[in-house]
Design a protein around this motif. Structure first.
Motif, PDB file in Angstrom:
ATOM      1  N   MET A   1       0.849  -1.182   0.000  1.00  0.00           N
ATOM      2  CA  MET A   1       0.000   0.000   0.000  1.00  0.00           C
ATOM      3  C   MET A   1       0.887   1.235   0.000  1.00  0.00           C
ATOM      4  N   THR A   2       0.619   2.191  -0.840  1.00  0.00           N
ATOM      5  CA  THR A   2       1.494   3.341  -1.003  1.00  0.00           C
ATOM      6  C   THR A   2       0.928   4.558  -0.295  1.00  0.00           C
ATOM      7  N   SER A   3       1.814   5.514  -0.009  1.00  0.00           N
ATOM      8  CA  SER A   3       1.343   6.760   0.580  1.00  0.00           C
ATOM      9  C   SER A   3       0.449   7.505  -0.404  1.00  0.00           C
ATOM     10  N   ALA A   4       0.726   7.347  -1.707  1.00  0.00           N
ATOM     11  CA  ALA A   4      -0.127   7.990  -2.708  1.00  0.00           C
ATOM     12  C   ALA A   4      -1.551   7.436  -2.636  1.00  0.00           C
ATOM     13  N   LEU A   5      -1.677   6.131  -2.456  1.00  0.00           N
ATOM     14  CA  LEU A   5      -3.004   5.540  -2.319  1.00  0.00           C
ATOM     15  C   LEU A   5      -3.682   6.024  -1.044  1.00  0.00           C
ATOM     16  N   HIS A   6      -2.922   6.089   0.037  1.00  0.00           N
ATOM     17  CA  HIS A   6      -3.491   6.567   1.301  1.00  0.00           C
ATOM     18  C   HIS A   6      -4.007   7.999   1.140  1.00  0.00           C
ATOM     19  N   ASP A   7      -3.223   8.848   0.495  1.00  0.00           N
ATOM     20  CA  ASP A   7      -3.649  10.228   0.257  1.00  0.00           C
ATOM     21  C   ASP A   7      -4.891  10.274  -0.629  1.00  0.00           C
ATOM     22  N   ALA A   8      -4.921   9.430  -1.661  1.00  0.00           N
ATOM     23  CA  ALA A   8      -6.077   9.397  -2.561  1.00  0.00           C
ATOM     24  C   ALA A   8      -7.328   8.954  -1.810  1.00  0.00           C
ATOM     25  N   ARG A   9      -7.154   7.983  -0.941  1.00  0.00           N
ATOM     26  CA  ARG A   9      -8.291   7.482  -0.156  1.00  0.00           C
ATOM     27  C   ARG A   9      -8.837   8.567   0.767  1.00  0.00           C
ATOM     28  N   LEU A  10      -7.934   9.246   1.477  1.00  0.00           N
ATOM     29  CA  LEU A  10      -8.373  10.306   2.384  1.00  0.00           C
ATOM     30  C   LEU A  10      -9.048  11.439   1.614  1.00  0.00           C
ATOM     31  N   ALA A  11      -8.478  11.797   0.465  1.00  0.00           N
ATOM     32  CA  ALA A  11      -9.077  12.856  -0.354  1.00  0.00           C
ATOM     33  C   ALA A  11     -10.466  12.456  -0.827  1.00  0.00           C
ATOM     34  N   ALA A  12     -10.640  11.187  -1.200  1.00  0.00           N
ATOM     35  CA  ALA A  12     -11.948  10.713  -1.651  1.00  0.00           C
ATOM     36  C   ALA A  12     -12.970  10.755  -0.524  1.00  0.00           C
ATOM     37  N   GLY A  33      -5.467   9.368  13.395  1.00  0.00           N
ATOM     38  CA  GLY A  33      -6.188  10.589  13.079  1.00  0.00           C
ATOM     39  C   GLY A  33      -5.952  11.232  11.727  1.00  0.00           C
ATOM     40  N   ASP A  34      -5.502  10.477  10.732  1.00  0.00           N
ATOM     41  CA  ASP A  34      -5.233  11.092   9.431  1.00  0.00           C
ATOM     42  C   ASP A  34      -6.466  11.781   8.845  1.00  0.00           C
ATOM     43  N   LEU A  35      -7.635  11.138   8.952  1.00  0.00           N
ATOM     44  CA  LEU A  35      -8.857  11.748   8.427  1.00  0.00           C
ATOM     45  C   LEU A  35      -9.285  12.930   9.279  1.00  0.00           C
ATOM     46  N   ILE A  36      -9.204  12.782  10.581  1.00  0.00           N
ATOM     47  CA  ILE A  36      -9.608  13.863  11.486  1.00  0.00           C
ATOM     48  C   ILE A  36      -8.802  15.126  11.218  1.00  0.00           C
ATOM     49  N   LEU A  37      -7.504  14.968  10.994  1.00  0.00           N
ATOM     50  CA  LEU A  37      -6.656  16.133  10.756  1.00  0.00           C
ATOM     51  C   LEU A  37      -7.010  16.843   9.453  1.00  0.00           C
TER      52      LEU A  37
END
Length: 200
Positions: A1-12, A33-37
């Motif tokens: 799992m990549t940080s790019a995917l994690h960022d894309a998921r949070l953005a979505a 807390g990535d989403l909370i932030l």
């Protein structure tokens, strides 16, 4: 799992929360807390409660909140509790988010989650993301393994759709699904999202 995917998921997920117009949000399985932030600084959000059983992750989240402006930090509450248990204090939220969390539950606990979240808390909207097992070969994940050692299962798009449709039908919600991240022409997205909206 990549940080790019994690960022894309949070953005979505942030985009989906914004689409719902929700002002109060539950982050179930919030981790550190990535989403909370990402949500707390948004003017439209007035209250966020993060829930997790991992005390070490919640401690990290507590420290990370210090980096937020005071007005954003004041919106956030943290609870050490299970998402599969009923919590009367968590009724009435407009949106609940479960970002890559259901696959960490034993399959037997999904019914408990459904009863607690869709049957008791009953937010107006629920956003669920989970890995798309069909995409695993693109990520180099062997067929006999999951993406993460803590995963109890990983679903194909059809299996996720069956679960989501069943939950929606049983609890009076409509549901739509979306791909997240890089999309393969036949295998779909790296992750997948279900957006539930309560009927009536």
């Amino acid at each position: 799992m990549t940080s790019a995917l994690h960022d894309a998921r949070l953005a979505a997920v942030v985009a989906a929360v914004t689409e719902t117009g929700a002002r109060t949000v539950l982050d179930l399985g919030c981790g550190s807390g990535d989403l909370i932030l990402r949500l707390a600084p948004l003017a439209a959000i007035t209250q966020i409660t993060g829930l997790d059983l991992d005390l070490s992750a919640l401690r990290i989240l507590q420290g990370r909140l210090d980096d937020l402006p005071l007005a954003a930090r004041a919106k956030v509450q943290i609870a050490h509790a299970s998402m599969t248990a009923r919590h009367a204090a968590l009724r009435g939220y407009e949106c609940a988010c479960l970002v890559e969390t259901i696959e960490h539950l034993p399959l037997a606990d999904l019914n408990r989650l459904e009863r607690a979240l869709f049957g008791d808390m009953r937010p107006r909207h629920v956003i669920v993301t989970t890995p798309n097992a069909e995409y695993n070969p693109v990520l180099g994940v062997p067929a006999h393994r999951f993406r993460h050692p803590g995963h109890q299962f990983e679903w194909t798009r059809d299996r996720f759709g069956q679960w989501a449709d069943g939950v929606a039908t049983r609890n009076g919600y409509a549901v739509t699904r979306r791909d997240i991240g890089a999309t393969h022409p036949t295998l779909g997205g790296a992750s997948q999202m279900a957006l539930f909206t309560r009927s009536g």
